[in-house]
Design an enzyme around this catalytic site. Structure first.
Site, PDB file in Angstrom:
ATOM      1  N   HIS A 272       0.860  -1.191   0.000  1.00 54.97           N
ATOM      2  CA  HIS A 272       0.000   0.000   0.000  1.00 54.97           C
ATOM      3  C   HIS A 272       0.892   1.236   0.000  1.00 54.97           C
ATOM      4  CE1 HIS A 272      -3.125   2.826   1.206  1.00 54.97           C
ATOM      5  NE2 HIS A 272      -3.977   1.917   0.782  1.00 54.97           N
ATOM      6  N   ASP A 329      -8.050  -5.014  -0.595  1.00 60.06           N
ATOM      7  CA  ASP A 329      -8.473  -5.812  -1.759  1.00 60.06           C
ATOM      8  C   ASP A 329      -8.155  -7.288  -1.624  1.00 60.06           C
ATOM      9  OD1 ASP A 329      -7.436  -2.930  -3.335  1.00 60.06           O
ATOM     10  OD2 ASP A 329      -9.500  -3.667  -3.422  1.00 60.06           O
TER      11      ASP A 329
END
Ligand code: SDX
Length: 393
Positions: A272, A329
């Site tokens: 991320h 996700d």
């Protein structure tokens, strides 16, 4: 709070965006919407209540929530002429391309949204309309992919139940919407509702900063979210897990590929830009995964593969040194699949979840009367040189 410094170099709107909507701390894995921890909202709130919180800045009273839901229910229908755009898409065209086009096309039916200066009531009404109609459009896109007739909204239902009814309902018989599915959908949409200045939200803000209308701004956000490095990752995660399953479930082989600099393969759903710790949303979704699959009596082999990948990666120095953890996700697609959605609808569901965040950030930018966005650049090109005739080149 986390030491964000606005780089004020004398140009307007070129430093860090100032926002009062979402706070996240990537080192500590903290995420709060208007000060409320995501863990509490996921457990106790509903998606439409969180939408109200993000957009208007406070949890609604019972009457405010009832009025908000009622206003939205007045605008769930989409102009019948929109079907002409809709019918023009090939049935298997990617849902994100359809959604981005259809949302922008809504501006053709609401010319009042094109006025650069709008009253608060006009802004509020355009917010209600885009919230109401995007859920209908998402369900229509799904129905089109199946070759099924679209289902019109039933305004007796709440926002999420109405969406699920339009998506999974049939013209031939009434269906019961499983409360387990409604609850799971609320949690997933809440967890996706906003995330500070991510790629798609920054896109919505900068498009809106030119006084472009809400439909064009949200449509631009949908296009930005489409990318596999951003919202498209949830679809890419399932495609990756399926590939590993077909390959015999050899997670060590695929972890090695993700670490190999000569191999373009990346562990989708991992890493991320900001979280250098666990994405707090991933923790909540992972637990919800187990609960929902158990309640629905589903045993999905890709969940086992996902858990094994996570277990191995979190011990591997390559991932540990780079602070690569599962993100939102990594598990979300497994739940969407358990709820009955096909893989290519996952990113559209992310868009539906992120819609209140996009709207809240678009509204904040307008309320703050922010100047047109103009990100700065550091010029690295050629110094001055004179033109040379083509014959001499
Ligand atoms: C979302 O911004 C947001 O908030 C986004 C989001 C939201 O809610 O809006 O949270 C939603 O977009 C989540 C991210 C979903 N994307 C993916 O899961 C795609 C896979 N992840 C990566 O592509 C990557 O981690 C990013 C794009 C998410 C982040 O990229 P960064 O921070 O720019 O990291 P990087 O590319 O600079 O990588 C740092 C190192 C590199 O290795 P070295 O050059 O140091 O040797 O880590 C490696 C990268 O090669 N790396 C990975 C990896 N992610 C980073 N290696 C293998 N697999 C991965 N997934």
């Amino acid at each position: 709070q986390s030491g964000y410094v606005t780089l004020d170099i004398g140009y307007k709107n070129t430093g860090a965006t100032k926002s009062a909507i979402t706070f996240l701390d990537g080192e500590l894995g903290i995420l709060k919407y208007r000060g409320y921890p995501i863990e509490q909202l996921a457990e106790k709130s509903s998606f439409i209540e969180v939408a109200y919180l993000l957009i208007y800045g406070a949890l609604p009273t019972e009457q405010q929530l009832t009025d908000f839901q009622y206003e939205i229910s007045r605008y769930t229908l989409v102009h019948e002429d929109m079907k002409k755009f809709f019918d023009g898409f090939p049935s298997k065209s990617h849902p994100m391309g359809q959604l981005s086009s259809l949302v922008c096309a809504l501006s053709a039916f609401y010319p009042e949204s094109l006025k650069p200066i709008q009253t608060n009531e006009e802004v509020h009404l355009s917010i209600i309309k885009v919230l109401a109609k995007m859920a209908t459009l998402v369900s229509w896109i799904y129905k089109k992919s199946l070759g099924h007739p679209v289902i019109y909204p039933r305004n007796k239902y709440d926002y999420v139940t109405n969406f699920l009814y339009m998506t999974f309902g049939q013209r031939t018989e009434e269906i019961e919407i499983d409360p387990v599915v409604v609850s799971a959908m609320n949690v997933l949409l809440i967890l996706h509702a906003d995330h500070e200045q991510n790629c798609s939200t920054s896109t919505v803000r900068i498009v809106g900063s030119s006084e472009s209308n809400i439909y064009a701004s949200v449509s631009a956000g949908i296009s930005a979210l489409w990318g596999p490095l951003h919202g498209g990752a949830n679809q890419a995660v399932i495609e990756m897990l399926e590939k590993i399953k077909e390959d015999g479930g050899d997670t060590d082989k695929w972890i090695a590929k993700a670490k190999d600099k000569n191999d373009p393969f990346r562990l989708m759903g991992f890493g991320h830009r900001v979280y250098k710790n666990f994405d707090p949303r991933a923790k909540i979704i992972k637990k919800a995964c187990d609960d929902i699959l158990e309640k629905l009596g589903i045993d999905d082999e890709v969940l086992d593969i996902a858990k094994k990948l996570e277990e191995v990666a979190l011990k591997d120095p390559y991932f540990v040194e780079r602070k690569l953890y599962p993100n939102v996700d990594f598990y979300s697609g497994i739940i969407y699949r358990a709820l009955g959605f096909p893989t290519d609808m996952f990113t559209v569901l992310f868009a539906l979840g992120r819609l209140p965040g996009w709207i809240a950030q678009w509204k904040e930018m307008k309320d703050n009367k922010e100047p047109i966005g103009r990100p700065r650049q550091i010029y690295t090109g050629a110094t001055t040189r004179d033109y040379v005739d083509i014959a001499s080149r």
